[in-house]
Write a protein that holds these residues in place. Sequence first.
Motif, PDB file in Angstrom:
ATOM      1  N   CYS A   6      35.512  46.506  34.849  1.00 26.86           N
ATOM      2  CA  CYS A   6      34.423  47.086  35.642  1.00 26.86           C
ATOM      3  C   CYS A   6      34.848  48.450  36.181  1.00 26.86           C
ATOM      4  N   ARG A   7      33.900  49.387  36.241  1.00 28.79           N
ATOM      5  CA  ARG A   7      34.206  50.695  36.815  1.00 28.79           C
ATOM      6  C   ARG A   7      34.251  50.574  38.339  1.00 28.79           C
ATOM      7  N   CYS A   8      35.300  51.144  38.929  1.00 29.72           N
ATOM      8  CA  CYS A   8      35.514  51.018  40.370  1.00 29.72           C
ATOM      9  C   CYS A   8      35.067  52.296  41.079  1.00 29.72           C
ATOM     10  N   GLN A   9      34.151  52.151  42.023  1.00 28.33           N
ATOM     11  CA  GLN A   9      33.636  53.297  42.754  1.00 28.33           C
ATOM     12  C   GLN A   9      34.603  53.752  43.833  1.00 28.33           C
ATOM     13  N   PHE A  10      35.257  52.772  44.455  1.00 29.27           N
ATOM     14  CA  PHE A  10      36.023  53.072  45.656  1.00 29.27           C
ATOM     15  C   PHE A  10      37.046  51.976  45.875  1.00 29.27           C
ATOM     16  N   LEU A  11      38.270  52.383  46.204  1.00 32.14           N
ATOM     17  CA  LEU A  11      39.322  51.392  46.402  1.00 32.14           C
ATOM     18  C   LEU A  11      40.161  51.779  47.611  1.00 32.14           C
ATOM     19  N   ALA A  12      40.358  50.840  48.526  1.00 35.16           N
ATOM     20  CA  ALA A  12      41.212  51.083  49.694  1.00 35.16           C
ATOM     21  C   ALA A  12      42.322  50.048  49.680  1.00 35.16           C
ATOM     22  N   ALA A  13      43.560  50.492  49.870  1.00 30.48           N
ATOM     23  CA  ALA A  13      44.681  49.551  49.807  1.00 30.48           C
ATOM     24  C   ALA A  13      45.808  50.019  50.717  1.00 30.48           C
ATOM     25  N   LEU A  14      46.673  49.087  51.089  1.00 33.13           N
ATOM     26  CA  LEU A  14      47.880  49.450  51.821  1.00 33.13           C
ATOM     27  C   LEU A  14      48.692  50.408  50.947  1.00 33.13           C
ATOM     28  N   PRO A  15      49.373  51.379  51.554  1.00 37.20           N
ATOM     29  CA  PRO A  15      50.134  52.355  50.765  1.00 37.20           C
ATOM     30  C   PRO A  15      51.121  51.686  49.807  1.00 37.20           C
ATOM     31  N   TYR A  36      31.036  49.079  40.481  1.00 31.27           N
ATOM     32  CA  TYR A  36      29.677  49.177  39.970  1.00 31.27           C
ATOM     33  C   TYR A  36      29.321  47.879  39.259  1.00 31.27           C
ATOM     34  N   GLN A  37      28.118  47.368  39.510  1.00 30.66           N
ATOM     35  CA  GLN A  37      27.644  46.200  38.774  1.00 30.66           C
ATOM     36  C   GLN A  37      27.505  46.576  37.303  1.00 30.66           C
ATOM     37  N   PRO A  38      28.043  45.746  36.410  1.00 31.29           N
ATOM     38  CA  PRO A  38      27.861  46.047  34.987  1.00 31.29           C
ATOM     39  C   PRO A  38      26.366  46.062  34.675  1.00 31.29           C
ATOM     40  N   ASP A  39      25.953  46.907  33.732  1.00 29.89           N
ATOM     41  CA  ASP A  39      24.537  46.917  33.342  1.00 29.89           C
ATOM     42  C   ASP A  39      24.142  45.559  32.804  1.00 29.89           C
ATOM     43  N   LEU A  40      23.036  45.056  33.304  1.00 33.22           N
ATOM     44  CA  LEU A  40      22.572  43.763  32.830  1.00 33.22           C
ATOM     45  C   LEU A  40      21.843  43.930  31.510  1.00 33.22           C
ATOM     46  N   ALA A  41      22.054  42.957  30.630  1.00 35.63           N
ATOM     47  CA  ALA A  41      21.297  42.958  29.385  1.00 35.63           C
ATOM     48  C   ALA A  41      19.840  42.671  29.725  1.00 35.63           C
ATOM     49  N   ASP A  42      18.907  43.139  28.875  1.00 34.20           N
ATOM     50  CA  ASP A  42      17.506  42.880  29.193  1.00 34.20           C
ATOM     51  C   ASP A  42      17.027  41.537  28.661  1.00 34.20           C
ATOM     52  N   LYS A  43      17.885  40.867  27.902  1.00 35.39           N
ATOM     53  CA  LYS A  43      17.559  39.486  27.519  1.00 35.39           C
ATOM     54  C   LYS A  43      18.860  38.719  27.279  1.00 35.39           C
ATOM     55  N   PRO A  44      18.787  37.386  27.364  1.00 37.07           N
ATOM     56  CA  PRO A  44      20.010  36.598  27.167  1.00 37.07           C
ATOM     57  C   PRO A  44      20.468  36.644  25.718  1.00 37.07           C
ATOM     58  N   LEU A  45      21.731  36.278  25.480  1.00 38.16           N
ATOM     59  CA  LEU A  45      22.213  36.073  24.118  1.00 38.16           C
ATOM     60  C   LEU A  45      21.449  34.902  23.511  1.00 38.16           C
ATOM     61  N   ALA A  50      40.433  54.260  40.337  1.00 31.50           N
ATOM     62  CA  ALA A  50      39.070  54.199  40.853  1.00 31.50           C
ATOM     63  C   ALA A  50      38.551  55.617  41.004  1.00 31.50           C
ATOM     64  N   ASP A  51      37.221  55.772  41.078  1.00 31.42           N
ATOM     65  CA  ASP A  51      36.649  57.107  41.274  1.00 31.42           C
ATOM     66  C   ASP A  51      37.175  57.727  42.567  1.00 31.42           C
ATOM     67  N   GLU A  52      37.388  56.870  43.559  1.00 31.57           N
ATOM     68  CA  GLU A  52      37.933  57.366  44.824  1.00 31.57           C
ATOM     69  C   GLU A  52      38.930  56.338  45.336  1.00 31.57           C
ATOM     70  N   MET A  53      40.117  56.784  45.728  1.00 31.19           N
ATOM     71  CA  MET A  53      41.128  55.854  46.234  1.00 31.19           C
ATOM     72  C   MET A  53      41.669  56.355  47.554  1.00 31.19           C
ATOM     73  N   VAL A  54      41.844  55.440  48.517  1.00 29.08           N
ATOM     74  CA  VAL A  54      42.455  55.834  49.786  1.00 29.08           C
ATOM     75  C   VAL A  54      43.494  54.803  50.202  1.00 29.08           C
ATOM     76  N   ALA A  55      44.524  55.307  50.874  1.00 26.65           N
ATOM     77  CA  ALA A  55      45.476  54.413  51.520  1.00 26.65           C
ATOM     78  C   ALA A  55      44.864  53.979  52.846  1.00 26.65           C
ATOM     79  N   ALA A  56      44.994  52.718  53.178  1.00 23.31           N
ATOM     80  CA  ALA A  56      44.393  52.208  54.410  1.00 23.31           C
ATOM     81  C   ALA A  56      45.426  51.401  55.188  1.00 23.31           C
ATOM     82  N   SER A  57      45.210  51.323  56.485  1.00 20.94           N
ATOM     83  CA  SER A  57      46.101  50.512  57.323  1.00 20.94           C
ATOM     84  C   SER A  57      45.601  49.073  57.343  1.00 20.94           C
ATOM     85  N   GLU A  58      46.472  48.172  57.785  1.00 22.52           N
ATOM     86  CA  GLU A  58      46.059  46.763  57.931  1.00 22.52           C
ATOM     87  C   GLU A  58      44.850  46.640  58.848  1.00 22.52           C
TER      88      GLU A  58
END
Lengths: 251, 251
Positions: B41-50, B89-98, B61-69
Motif C-alpha cells: 500500500c502507498r503510505c501518505q504519512f508515517l510517524a515513528a520513534l527515531p 491510501y486505500q487501495p483502489d477498489l475494483a468495480d466488481k468482484p472476481l 512514505a510520502d512524508e516521514m517524521v520522527a515522533a516522541s513517545e
Amino acid sequence: MSLSKNRIKYIRSLKEKKFRNEHRTFVAEGAKLVSDLLATCRCQFLAALPEILAAYPGMKADEMVAASEGELAKATFLKTAPQVIAVFYQPDLADKPLPLHGRLTLALDGVQDPGNVGTIIRIADWFGIDQILCSPETADIYNPKTVQASMGAIARVRTFYGQLPSLLSGQGDLPLYGTFLEGASIYSEPLTTEGVIVLGSEGKGISEATERLINRRLFIPGHPAGEVASESLNVAAAAAVVCAFFRRTKA
Amino acid sequence: MSLSKNRIKYIRSLKEKKFRNEHRTFVAEGAKLVSDLLATCRCQFLAALPEILAAYPGMKADEMVAASEGELAKATFLKTAPQVIAVFYQPDLADKPLPLHGRLTLALDGVQDPGNVGTIIRIADWFGIDQILCSPETADIYNPKTVQASMGAIARVRTFYGQLPSLLSGQGDLPLYGTFLEGASIYSEPLTTEGVIVLGSEGKGISEATERLINRRLFIPGHPAGEVASESLNVAAAAAVVCAFFRRTKA
C-alpha cells in the motif's frame, strides 16, 4: 433506590485483578450474560433499568437496585451502557484439576489477551471440552473482557491456574498435543479422544519447558506453500479449528 | 521534525468512516503491521520513534517524521502507544468482484464487530481464500480495529461491498453455503473447491433475502446433544472451522 457512587466505585474497582481477588467477585454486563450466569453463580449485587427488573422477575441477587441509564453508563466497562450490571462471587476453585486421562483438556500457555481467553472458553464449551488449564501468565478469566467474550461459558468450563510443566508431567503416555509449523497435518493425523491440547501465547507460542513434554505435534495447513500470506492464525481461531477436528474424531 | 498537532488531529479523525472516505486513507499502527502494509500500500504519512526510523531503513512514505513517545501516545487508537503510526491510501477498489466460479469466496452478511471482520480477513488469508464480499452493514475494513486485527491481511485479500442478494444471484448451480442449526455436519458432508461461504451477523445470523439463495446448509457439531452449553460459536471461530474443512477438501 438507585446505584450509589460507592457502588459505582466498587464495580469499577473490579477491573483490577487485585480487587477481584480481594473481594473474590467479578463483573458481568448485559441481560443475556447476567441471566446465564445467574443459573450457576451466586450474585452479590445487581443493578438494572427498572423495566429490565420487571421483565426478568427470575433475576435474584443478594442485593438488587433499579438504576438509571446515566448511572449504568458511569459503572460500565463497555462502550454503550448495558441494561444490567451484576457482581458475582467467583466460584470456589478446585484445589486440583480433574484427571487428564479419559477427557480432552485445553492448556493455555501464556495466552495474554483477555478477549482471546474468553473466546477460547466459549469454543471449549461449544465443543464439549470441560476443562482448561492456564499458565500463570494467561489472562485472568475474571477480567471483564474475558467474562464478556465467554458469553456465560466461564460458569460451565472448569479452569485451573498453575505451572503447566508440573501439571502435565508424569501422565504416562497420555497424548499431549501442540501446534507447530513442522507438525503433522491435522487434516489427516489420527486424533485421540483423550489428552491435552496446548495453545501457545499470541507472540511467543508454546514455552520451552512445556514444549519438552509435548509428544504429538500438529499443524493446521493453510494457504498453498510459497504464497505470501498471514504468518499465523489468531490463537482463538486455531483453537476453534483444533477443537473441531478433535470433536469430529468423537462423532 | 515532530508530529504536529494538526497531524495528530488528522490521524485521530480517521477513526470515523466519514473522514476515511473523504481522504481515502486509513491508519495502521505498530512496526510489524506497518512494514507488512508498506509492501503493498502507498503510505501518505508515517510517524515513528527515531530509533525505529533508524532500524527500518526500508520504510518509505510520502512524508516521514520522527515522533516522541508522548506524541505517538496522543495520536494512537491503541491502549499502549505504538512505535509507529502510519496513514495509508486505500487501495483502489475494483468495480466488481472476481468471478465466483473457480474459487472459494467468503460473504459477510452484517458482521458488525470490526475486530471479527479483521480476524476473518486474517483467517481467509491463512487458508488461501482471496476474496470476501461484504454486505453494506458489515463493519468497514478500514476501521482501525479491523486493520489491527487483520495483521496485514487486508492488503492481500480482496474485499468488495455490495448487496449480497444481487451479488450472489444468477450464479447457476454454484454452491452457496451457510451454517444453520439444522444443516448437514461439516465433519462428513462432501465440500466443493468452488463456491461462496456466507457468514451471518453476530446477533441475527444470515438475513432472509440472502438465506433464500443458499443451496447447501452446513452445521458445526459441538457439544453432545442435550448438554447445557454455549448456544453458538463466535462468528470468527465458526469462520476458522469452516475454512479449515474446505481447505482439507483441497489437500
